[in-house]
Write an enzyme that holds these catalytic residues in place. Structure first.
Site, PDB file in Angstrom:
ATOM      1  N   HIS A   9       0.820  -1.207   0.000  1.00 36.52           N
ATOM      2  CA  HIS A   9       0.000   0.000   0.000  1.00 36.52           C
ATOM      3  C   HIS A   9       0.859   1.265   0.000  1.00 36.52           C
ATOM      4  CE1 HIS A   9       0.922   0.899   4.212  1.00 36.52           C
ATOM      5  NE2 HIS A   9       0.763  -0.385   4.456  1.00 36.52           N
ATOM      6  N   ARG A  60      -6.035   1.061   4.096  1.00 37.09           N
ATOM      7  CA  ARG A  60      -4.900   1.547   3.298  1.00 37.09           C
ATOM      8  C   ARG A  60      -4.589   0.618   2.126  1.00 37.09           C
ATOM      9  NH1 ARG A  60      -3.320  -0.412   8.283  1.00 37.09           N
ATOM     10  NH2 ARG A  60      -1.442  -1.733   8.456  1.00 37.09           N
ATOM     11  N   GLU A  87      -1.575  -6.859   7.368  1.00 34.61           N
ATOM     12  CA  GLU A  87      -0.217  -6.637   7.846  1.00 34.61           C
ATOM     13  C   GLU A  87       0.063  -7.550   9.038  1.00 34.61           C
ATOM     14  OE1 GLU A  87       2.753  -6.210   7.668  1.00 34.61           O
ATOM     15  OE2 GLU A  87       3.146  -4.051   7.613  1.00 34.61           O
ATOM     16  N   HIS A 182       0.433  -5.523   2.371  1.00 34.60           N
ATOM     17  CA  HIS A 182       1.260  -4.833   3.352  1.00 34.60           C
ATOM     18  C   HIS A 182       2.698  -5.334   3.312  1.00 34.60           C
ATOM     19  CE1 HIS A 182      -2.524  -3.339   5.125  1.00 34.60           C
ATOM     20  NE2 HIS A 182      -2.976  -4.502   4.692  1.00 34.60           N
TER      21      HIS A 182
END
Length: 229
Positions: A9, A60, A87, A182
């Site tokens: 991202h 995100r 993430e 991520h």
């Protein structure tokens, strides 16, 4: 020959403020939006066409995917969101400034928590108000599955079932896939795809908003890896 494009991202608001983010749902910064848009333009320029898209359940990454698809004229393709591409969970470090954490615990210790393969960060208890157990997007998960902290090894272990069940079959079928996720979930995938050692994975960096393109043969062996810039 199938293609897989991995995109971390764009810069998030907490990347900008140098905070541990993990599963905390923060938005893209203005720079992060620009990075995501640029990634889409690079993909369009390279002429890469996707059949399927995947992302995490964090804003995100979702927004990055949508900017990438919009600016490569592919917003219409099927997409799927999954917590397995989230993430890495940074446990009790989440929300803390990285520099201040280094002052408190020591730079070497924080570096180990951030970059090592199998060392866990301080864990976040499920009773903590910041625990993902209380987040509606994980309501259908067994609470015992929701992590209180992860290292890269654990992150890989939760990413791999999704890779095997959902993503790899598409690539084996010759489909082109994009994953917007991520830094650590993508490092975990890269480790598996490239057969990177536990030691060497510490040195792998995933730049925000930079598309990484893998070409595979019909047995999912990597034949080429390039970065679009």
């Amino acid at each position: 020959m199938a293609k897989l494009v991995l995109i971390r991202h764009g810069q998030s608001e907490w990347n900008l403020s140098n905070q541990f983010t993990g599963w905390v749902d923060v938005d893209l910064s203005e720079e992060g939006v620009k990075q995501a848009i640029n990634a889409g333009k690079l993909i369009k320029k390279a002429g890469i066409e996707f059949d399927y898209a995947f992302t995490s359940v964090l804003t995100r990454a979702i927004k990055t995917l949508h900017y990438v698809l919009e600016y490569s004229d592919q917003l219409w393709i099927p997409e799927e969101k999954t917590w397995r591409l989230n993430e890495r969970h940074y446990g009790a470090l989440q929300g803390h400034n990285k520099a201040k954490a280094a002052e408190k615990y020591g730079e070497d210790q924080v570096h180990i928590w951030r970059r090592s393969y199998d060392v866990l960060p301080p864990l976040l208890d499920a009773s903590d108000e910041g625990s993902a157990v209380h987040d509606r997007r994980y309501a259908n998960l067994d609470p015992h599955i929701v992590p209180g902290g992860e290292n890269l090894k654990v992150t890989l272990e939760r990413v791999m079932p999704y890779w095997e069940d959902k993503i790899a079959p598409l690539l084996l079928d010759g489909k082109n896939v994009v994953i917007a996720a991520h830094g650590n979930s993508l490092r975990a995938l890269s480790k598996y795809i490239e057969n990177i050692s536990d030691e060497d994975i510490m040195n792998l960096e995933m730049a925000t908003g930079e598309p990484v393109v893998y070409d595979f043969d019909d047995k999912l062996n990597v034949t080429n890896k390039t970065k679009l810039d």
